[in-house]
Every structure is written in structure tokens, then in C-alpha cells.
Design a protein around this motif. Structure first.
Motif, short mmCIF file in Angstrom:
data_model
loop_
_atom_site.label_atom_id
_atom_site.label_comp_id
_atom_site.label_asym_id
_atom_site.label_seq_id
_atom_site.Cartn_x
_atom_site.Cartn_y
_atom_site.Cartn_z
N ARG A 17 -8.01 22.33 26.39
CA ARG A 17 -7.10 23.15 27.22
C ARG A 17 -6.57 24.31 26.39
O ARG A 17 -6.35 24.17 25.18
N ILE A 18 -6.35 25.42 27.05
CA ILE A 18 -5.76 26.56 26.37
C ILE A 18 -4.25 26.45 26.53
O ILE A 18 -3.74 26.43 27.65
N GLY B 68 -0.41 27.26 26.85
CA GLY B 68 0.30 28.41 27.39
C GLY B 68 -0.24 28.84 28.75
O GLY B 68 0.19 29.86 29.30
N PHE B 69 -1.16 28.04 29.30
CA PHE B 69 -1.73 28.36 30.62
C PHE B 69 -1.75 27.11 31.49
O PHE B 69 -1.89 26.00 30.98
N LYS C 33 -12.87 27.38 35.30
CA LYS C 33 -12.21 26.46 36.26
C LYS C 33 -12.01 27.18 37.59
O LYS C 33 -10.88 27.41 38.03
N ARG D 58 -9.47 25.89 40.32
CA ARG D 58 -8.06 25.63 40.02
C ARG D 58 -7.40 26.93 39.55
O ARG D 58 -7.78 27.45 38.50
N ASN E 278 1.77 30.43 31.62
CA ASN E 278 3.04 29.73 31.83
C ASN E 278 4.10 30.22 30.85
O ASN E 278 3.86 31.09 30.00
#
Ligand code: COA
Length: 377
Positions: free
Chosen positions: A250-251, A253-254, A304, A307, A312
Motif C-alpha cells: 500500500r502507498i 498517505g492514500f 486499483k 476503488r 488522505n
């Protein structure tokens, strides 16, 4: 009436009526005590924000002065509480564990306070706990809080021993106001659950620190900063991010549980960070972060497609806090220094509602076992 609907993460369950904040995940909007977050962040001091949360209106000049003085007078910890924080730091505890231990002893000597007074004590003392922990960890003596500085200014002073610039204070204040409250997130719900038993505000805030500690809640901005440094070194955001996504990572901050568009707090913190880096810091680092954001959102849409994943709050939190000079290891604890304003306000609101929070579990175990004596097992 019995409703057997099962929502394992309590998604879409409404468990409280609140005047404190509203999150619209589809529109990407956040309202705090009636103010769009952009409006509050641009104008309020942290003292005004907590007054607003606690009283549902802005203070007049006399009320604000009185609150500032009262919070400033409450900042110092009992000697025994400093001892707890010192022991945590010397024992190698991380900042969130130290904050949890310090929060639990924050009202030592003031156990008889009213809920409203306890809220002020908790808000006033969280920065002192974090700063005392940090100074001890750095091998330095904790600094006594200064009553002549603002809440944000004094926190920075207690961390560094230097009087912060106006830009640093304003940058931190923008952060503290932006993340002070955010609907019924996990730590806020924890605080309300504790308050719902007619327990006390300091217990509620201490439990909330435990919830905030988890990596799914308050732990992302540190890794965001690590990622930005790594990308700065490689000089190739796209290659770095593709490699991460291709290996299923996962990256940081997103993505968000509620927002399906860019988190409105990201815009507030991005503008604050940009102003800060252009005036006082390293404009190139900000430009790199903006490039990483753009590349990451493009690549997330590619990898993705089903989604919606957007920036964030944590992405620009890391940049802003780093720019102000908050050490990376204190990012989550500094989140707590802000959010304790929301936790205490929710605790007061829940005490007022006076309704025990007590959901049911769906029992999936056996029901007809017979006892086997120990020597036959
Ligand atoms: N990078 C890459 N993929 C991501 C992603 C991210 N940051 N966030 C979510 N996804 C993907 C998941 O891998 C999953 O893909 P899959 O269906 O192919 O398995 C899909 O999006 C849905 O993820 P899910 O875990 O159900 O979403 P969630 O609502 O539970 O997660 C977060 C929300 C915040 C936990 C999640 O987006 C995340 O881990 N983000 C990174 C950490 C972070 O920044 N946290 C701070 C939040 S403020």
C-alpha cells in the motif's frame, strides 16, 4: 425490537448524535462545530477551537483570555507524572506508549475536578507529556511550560528549548485545528464508550490514546515521510511507486475508509505546508511531494481501477510537521495533542446524553458442552 444486522466494523451504524463534526465522504467535506474545516483552520487559534468544541460557539475576547490563562496555568505535571514519563522514555517506550502512560497520570493531584475542568487539564497537559518524553529521550531535562506562550507555541518551545517563529506556531496551529475532530473515528468512539459508563474524562482520553496508537489509525505520517526521503534519494517517483504497487504494497498517505475523493484536510495541510516550505524551508522538497502525490494518484487509478483512492490527511501532515520541526517519531503523539480536544468534547457530549453504549455480539460458539473432569482431558 431486535435487529440482527451485523456490521463487523460498525460501518454505517449511527451510534451517537453529535454537534461536533460531520464527515461527508462522497463530497469530500468536513464540518467542525458548524465551520467548514478550511474556514476553521485558516482563522482559529487552538484555544478558540477547543472553546468552540466545548461550548458550541466562539468565545468573546474576555472568554478567550480566561481560557488561555486557565490552560496555561494547568500545563505543568505533578512530579510523579514527570517520573512516569521519564521512566517510559528511559525504558525505550515509543512516544504513543509514553503518551498513554502520561495521559493516565495527567490529572494526578486533581482527581476531583468536574468533567469540564478535567477536559481542560487533559488538553493543557498532553503537550507537556509528549515534550517531557522527547527531551528525556534526547538525554535532556524536560523544560517547564511557559505561561506566556500560546498552546501551540509552548509545545514547540518545550520540545526545542527555543521560542518558535510566528510561521512555525501558525503552521502547527493549522495542523492542530485541522485534525482536532473527525466524526466517530475509532479513538473518538472509544472515548465516548468510556464516557458512556459515567466514567471520567481523563479515563476516556487515555483509552482513546490506546486506540489512536494502532497503525490503522494514527500511524501513517511517519512512513509517508520515510517514503518521501527514499524517493528523494532515488529521484524517480514513478519507478519507486510502481515497484511498491506491483509487489502488492500500500502507498502510505492514500486511501480512506470514508472519503472516496481527496480528503479535504489534505488541501488545507498542503496549502499550509507549501506556504511554510516556500517561506522558511525547502521548496524543492515540497515540489517533490506534490509530484509524488500526482504520480501516486495516477498509478493508484491504474492499479486499483475499481476503488477510488485519493490523498488522505496523513500525506501532507508528514510534510507540514516535518517542516515545522516536529520529530518524525512524535507525529502520532502530536496527532493526540490535537485530537484530545475532540475526545474531551465528545466525552462531555456523551456524559450529557447519558446513555450507556452497549451493543450486542452475535454468538457463534457452542451452546451444549458438558464438563470434562481435568484428569480425563
Ligand atoms: N495503496 C494501495 N492500495 C490501496 C491503498 C493504498 N494506500 N488503500 C487501499 N488500497 C486497496 C487495497 O489493497 C484493496 O485492494 P484489493 O481490493 O485489490 O485488495 C482496496 O484498495 C480496498 O482496501 P480496503 O483495505 O478495503 O480499504 P479500507 O477502507 O479498509 O482502508 C485504509 C482504508 C486507510 C486503511 C487504506 O486505504 C490504507 O491502508 N491506506 C494506507 C495507510 C494510510 O495512509 N493510512 C492513513 C489513513 S488516514
Amino acid at each position: 425490537m431486535t435487529d440482527d444486522t451485523f456490521a463487523p466494523g460498525l460501518e454505517n451504524v449511527i451510534a451517537a448524535e453529535t454537534r461536533l463534526s460531520h464527515v461527508d465522504g462522497e463530497a469530500g467535506e468536513l464540518v467542525i462545530s458548524g465551520f467548514p474545516v478550511e474556514e476553521l483552520a485558516a482563522n482559529a487559534t487552538y484555544e478558540e477551537t477547543v472553546f468552540l468544541l466545548w461550548n458550541d460557539r466562539l468565545p468573546d475576547a474576555d472568554e478567550l483570555d480566561a481560557l488561555r490563562d486557565d490552560l496555561a496555568a494547568r500545563r505543568d505535571l505533578a512530579d510523579e507524572a514527570y517520573e512516569v514519563v521519564r521512566a517510559a522514555a528511559e525504558d525505550g517506550a515509543d512516544a504513543m506508549d509514553a503518551l498513554r502512560m502520561g495521559a493516565a497520570s495527567a490529572n494526578l493531584g486533581r482527581e476531583d475536578e468536574s468533567p469540564e475542568e478535567a477536559a481542560r487539564t487533559a488538553v493543557a497537559r498532553f503537550p507537556t507529556v509528549v515534550a517531557a518524553y522527547w527531551r528525556t529521550r534526547e538525554g535532556e531535562a524536560p523544560l517547564s511550560p511557559r505561561e506566556d506562550l500560546s498552546h501551540a507555541g509552548n509545545y514547540l518551545y518545550m520540545l526545542t528549548g527555543e521560542e518558535p517563529s510566528d510561521a512555525e506556531v501558525r503552521g502547527l496551529e493549522t495542523y492542530l485545528n485541522t485534525v482536532v475532530d473527525h466524526g466517530l473515528n475509532a479513538s473518538t468512539f472509544t472515548a465516548r464508550t468510556i464516557a458512556s459508563t459515567r466514567s471520567d474524562v481523563v479515563s476516556a482520553a487515555t483509552g482513546a490514546v490506546g486506540a489512536l496508537k494502532g497503525p490503522l489509525h494514527g500511524g501513517a505520517p511517519g512512513p509517508v515521510l520515510d517514503m518521501l526521503f527514499e524517493i528523494e534519494e532515488t529521484g524517480d517517483p514513478e519507478a519507486y511507486l510502481r515497484e511498491r504497487l506491483a509487489s502488492g504494497e500500500r502507498i502510505m498517505g492514500f486511501g480512506h475508509r470514508v472519503y472516496r475523493v481527496r480528503d479535504p484536510r489534505a488541501a488545507v495541510l498542503s496549502s499550509a505546508a507549501e506556504r511554510f516550505y516556500e517561506a522558511d524551508g525547502d521548496g524543492e522538497f515540497f515540489a517533490l511531494a506534490a509530484e509524488v502525490e500526482e504520480t501516486a494518484t495516477d498509478l493508484l487509478a491504474e492499479y486499483k481501477p475499481d476503488r477510488p483512492l485519493d490523498t488522505n490527511v496523513e500525506f501532507y501532515t508528514s510534510l507540514l510537521l516535518h517542516g515545522i520541526g516536529i520529530p518524525r517519531d512524535l507525529f502520532a503523539a502530536t496527532f493526540g495533542v490535537s485530537r484530545v480536544g475532540g475526545w474531551t468534547a465528545h466525552s462531555l457530549e456523551q456524559l450529557e446524553a447519558d446513555r450507556l453504549i452497549r451493543p450486542r455480539g452475535r454468538y457463534v460458539g457452542d451452546a451444549d458442552r458438558t464438563w470434562t473432569p481435568l484428569d480425563e482431558r
